[in-house]
Design a protein around this motif. Structure first.
Motif, PDB file in Angstrom:
ATOM      1  N   ALA B  55       0.686  -0.971  -0.161  1.00 42.41           N
ATOM      2  CA  ALA B  55       0.299  -0.371   0.258  1.00 42.41           C
ATOM      3  C   ALA B  55       0.571   1.439  -0.054  1.00 42.41           C
ATOM      4  N   THR B  56       0.222   2.376  -0.631  1.00 45.80           N
ATOM      5  CA  THR B  56       1.178   3.897  -0.215  1.00 45.80           C
ATOM      6  C   THR B  56       0.480   4.845   0.293  1.00 45.80           C
ATOM      7  N   TYR B  57       1.295   4.558   1.489  1.00 44.92           N
ATOM      8  CA  TYR B  57       0.365   5.474   2.046  1.00 44.92           C
ATOM      9  C   TYR B  57       0.708   7.244   2.600  1.00 44.92           C
ATOM     10  N   GLU B  58      -0.525   7.921   3.268  1.00 46.95           N
ATOM     11  CA  GLU B  58      -0.339   9.224   2.764  1.00 46.95           C
ATOM     12  C   GLU B  58       0.441  10.286   3.411  1.00 46.95           C
ATOM     13  N   SER B  59       1.013  11.513   3.947  1.00 43.51           N
ATOM     14  CA  SER B  59       1.276  11.627   4.900  1.00 43.51           C
ATOM     15  C   SER B  59       0.883  11.880   6.585  1.00 43.51           C
ATOM     16  N   GLY B  60       1.764  11.177   7.564  1.00 46.68           N
ATOM     17  CA  GLY B  60       0.864  10.940   8.744  1.00 46.68           C
ATOM     18  C   GLY B  60       0.574   9.658   8.900  1.00 46.68           C
ATOM     19  N   PHE B  61       0.793   8.639   7.642  1.00 45.03           N
ATOM     20  CA  PHE B  61       0.277   7.152   7.885  1.00 45.03           C
ATOM     21  C   PHE B  61       1.422   6.465   7.736  1.00 45.03           C
ATOM     22  N   VAL B  62       1.497   5.251   8.430  1.00 40.20           N
ATOM     23  CA  VAL B  62       2.787   4.612   8.395  1.00 40.20           C
ATOM     24  C   VAL B  62       2.292   3.424   8.698  1.00 40.20           C
ATOM     25  N   ILE B  63       2.739   2.434   8.411  1.00 42.92           N
ATOM     26  CA  ILE B  63       2.427   1.265   7.994  1.00 42.92           C
ATOM     27  C   ILE B  63       2.506   0.242   8.925  1.00 42.92           C
ATOM     28  N   ASP B  64       2.876   0.226  10.078  1.00 43.54           N
ATOM     29  CA  ASP B  64       2.680  -0.224  11.521  1.00 43.54           C
ATOM     30  C   ASP B  64       1.314   0.222  11.869  1.00 43.54           C
ATOM     31  N   LYS B  65       1.254   1.105  11.769  1.00 46.40           N
ATOM     32  CA  LYS B  65       0.724   1.657  12.334  1.00 46.40           C
ATOM     33  C   LYS B  65      -0.854   1.807  12.202  1.00 46.40           C
ATOM     34  N   PHE B  66      -0.887   1.342  10.586  1.00 42.57           N
ATOM     35  CA  PHE B  66      -2.421   1.017   9.965  1.00 42.57           C
ATOM     36  C   PHE B  66      -1.817  -0.481   8.841  1.00 42.57           C
ATOM     37  N   PRO B  67      -1.367  -0.912   9.129  1.00 40.44           N
ATOM     38  CA  PRO B  67      -1.234  -2.277   7.919  1.00 40.44           C
ATOM     39  C   PRO B  67      -2.370  -2.261   7.127  1.00 40.44           C
ATOM     40  N   ILE B  68      -2.545  -2.696   5.932  1.00 37.35           N
ATOM     41  CA  ILE B  68      -2.636  -2.939   5.114  1.00 37.35           C
ATOM     42  C   ILE B  68      -2.976  -4.169   4.266  1.00 37.35           C
ATOM     43  N   SER B  69      -4.005  -5.145   4.030  1.00 33.40           N
ATOM     44  CA  SER B  69      -3.646  -5.914   3.271  1.00 33.40           C
ATOM     45  C   SER B  69      -4.980  -6.167   1.732  1.00 33.40           C
ATOM     46  N   ARG B  70      -4.184  -6.480   0.068  1.00 37.48           N
ATOM     47  CA  ARG B  70      -5.090  -6.841  -0.368  1.00 37.48           C
ATOM     48  C   ARG B  70      -4.646  -7.688  -1.216  1.00 37.48           C
ATOM     49  N   PRO B  71      -5.011  -9.087  -0.928  1.00 36.90           N
ATOM     50  CA  PRO B  71      -4.966 -10.085  -1.189  1.00 36.90           C
ATOM     51  C   PRO B  71      -5.646 -10.791  -3.087  1.00 36.90           C
ATOM     52  N   ASN B  72      -6.844 -10.446  -3.131  1.00 35.38           N
ATOM     53  CA  ASN B  72      -7.167  -9.925  -4.646  1.00 35.38           C
ATOM     54  C   ASN B  72      -7.820  -9.104  -4.814  1.00 35.38           C
ATOM     55  N   LEU B  73      -8.331  -8.836  -5.928  1.00 37.15           N
ATOM     56  CA  LEU B  73      -9.044  -7.677  -6.883  1.00 37.15           C
ATOM     57  C   LEU B  73     -10.408  -6.906  -5.951  1.00 37.15           C
ATOM     58  N   PHE B  75     -11.063  -7.695  -2.334  1.00 29.07           N
ATOM     59  CA  PHE B  75     -10.916  -7.721  -0.695  1.00 29.07           C
ATOM     60  C   PHE B  75      -9.821  -6.540  -0.309  1.00 29.07           C
ATOM     61  N   SER B  76     -10.470  -6.094   0.529  1.00 29.10           N
ATOM     62  CA  SER B  76      -8.681  -5.582   1.793  1.00 29.10           C
ATOM     63  C   SER B  76      -9.197  -4.993   2.562  1.00 29.10           C
ATOM     64  N   THR B  77      -8.279  -5.454   3.858  1.00 29.63           N
ATOM     65  CA  THR B  77      -8.554  -5.125   5.505  1.00 29.63           C
ATOM     66  C   THR B  77      -7.216  -3.803   5.621  1.00 29.63           C
ATOM     67  N   LEU B  78      -7.897  -3.080   6.415  1.00 35.23           N
ATOM     68  CA  LEU B  78      -7.152  -2.324   7.186  1.00 35.23           C
ATOM     69  C   LEU B  78      -7.023  -2.738   8.768  1.00 35.23           C
ATOM     70  N   THR B  79      -6.085  -2.745   9.569  1.00 35.65           N
ATOM     71  CA  THR B  79      -5.854  -3.117  10.417  1.00 35.65           C
ATOM     72  C   THR B  79      -4.781  -1.255  12.024  1.00 35.65           C
ATOM     73  N   VAL B  80      -5.821  -1.283  12.060  1.00 37.73           N
ATOM     74  CA  VAL B  80      -5.237   0.340  13.199  1.00 37.73           C
ATOM     75  C   VAL B  80      -5.114  -0.859  14.697  1.00 37.73           C
ATOM     76  N   SER B  81      -3.932  -0.159  14.771  1.00 39.30           N
ATOM     77  CA  SER B  81      -2.948  -1.357  16.042  1.00 39.30           C
ATOM     78  C   SER B  81      -2.343  -0.043  16.754  1.00 39.30           C
ATOM     79  N   ASN B  82      -2.135  -0.985  18.138  1.00 36.21           N
ATOM     80  CA  ASN B  82      -2.045  -0.002  18.925  1.00 36.21           C
ATOM     81  C   ASN B  82      -2.840   1.346  19.540  1.00 36.21           C
ATOM     82  N   MET B  83      -3.961   0.823  19.351  1.00 34.83           N
ATOM     83  CA  MET B  83      -5.241   1.621  19.438  1.00 34.83           C
ATOM     84  C   MET B  83      -5.062   2.428  20.586  1.00 34.83           C
TER      85      MET B  83
END
Lengths: 110, 117
Positions: B55-73, B75-83
């Motif tokens: 995934a391509t993250y915008e300024s102020g957002f990082v993969i460790d905090k908001f990991p994203i999966s996109r296994p197919n065309l 479906f996608s998931t967004l995880t909000v980590s260590n809330m």
């Protein structure tokens, strides 16, 4: 940079009143402009759009004209209904990215 | 058009935990987008998710905090980590069939209202 500014709400009107929600933008180049609406409990959905200067978008009695000279895209409706109560978002699109305004909540009273 | 199913629709979570939000589209799309809508504020793009790439993250957002999966065309998931309470917001999934074209519209899921206590 690109930005969208729209009038703050909430806006409260009586049924059949005239509606204007102001929207101005700052952008490089020539963006497409959109109005999205979010009804209670639902996701955003497209209300209307305009892709070049002087284009008028219209839908469900709502209209907005792309004004390049004033960098505006004001939303208007001649006679609002209770069912128009929702949050309205102005947005511009450059390539694949949208920039949204903060939204204006409209409440129409019977 | 596109029909987007997003779940959960809402959740109340304890601080320090993580929540994964799912987004299912009724047809194949190249690009999927995740937004955050904080109370009284505009929608802010978190990241763009393409199938088969990171995934391509915008300024102020990082993969460790908001990991994203996109296994197919579709479906996608967004995880909000260590809330933390500051993560309380509405999270929205979106697709745009003509991504990259200036005049196509976006379609949105109904959103996930997250409250962190």
């Amino acid at each position: 940079g690109n930005s969208v500014t729209q009038m703050e709400g909430p806006v409260t009107l009586s049924e059949e009143a005239f509606l204007t929600i102001n929207c101005t933008y700052t952008a490089t180049g020539y963006p497409s402009l959109f109005w999205y609406v979010q009804y209670p409990g639902e996701g955003l959905q497209l209300l209307l759009k305009a892709t070049k200067a002087d284009d008028k978008g219209s839908n469900k009695g709502f209209e907005a004209t792309y004004r390049k000279e004033t960098t505006s895209f004001h939303l208007e409706k001649g006679s609002v209904q209770v069912s128009d109560s929702a949050v309205y978002f102005c947005a511009l699109k450059r390539t694949y990215k949208y920039i949204f305004g903060t939204g204006t909540r409209l409440k129409v009273l019977a | 058009s596109a029909v987007i199913s997003q779940k959960p629709s809402r959740d109340i979570c304890q601080r320090g935990t993580s929540l994964t939000i799912q987004c299912q589209v009724d047809s194949q799309v190249t690009m999927m987008f995740w937004y955050r809508q904080q109370p009284g504020q505009s929608l802010t793009l978190i990241a763009t998710a393409n199938q088969g790439s990171e995934a391509t993250y915008e300024s102020g957002f990082v993969i460790d905090k908001f990991p994203i999966s996109r296994p197919n065309l579709t479906f996608s998931t967004l995880t909000v980590s260590n809330m933390s309470p500051e993560d309380s917001s509405i999270y929205l999934c979106s697709v745009d069939r003509g991504a990259g074209e200036p005049n196509t519209e976006a379609f949105f899921g109904q959103g996930t209202r997250l409250t962190v206590v």
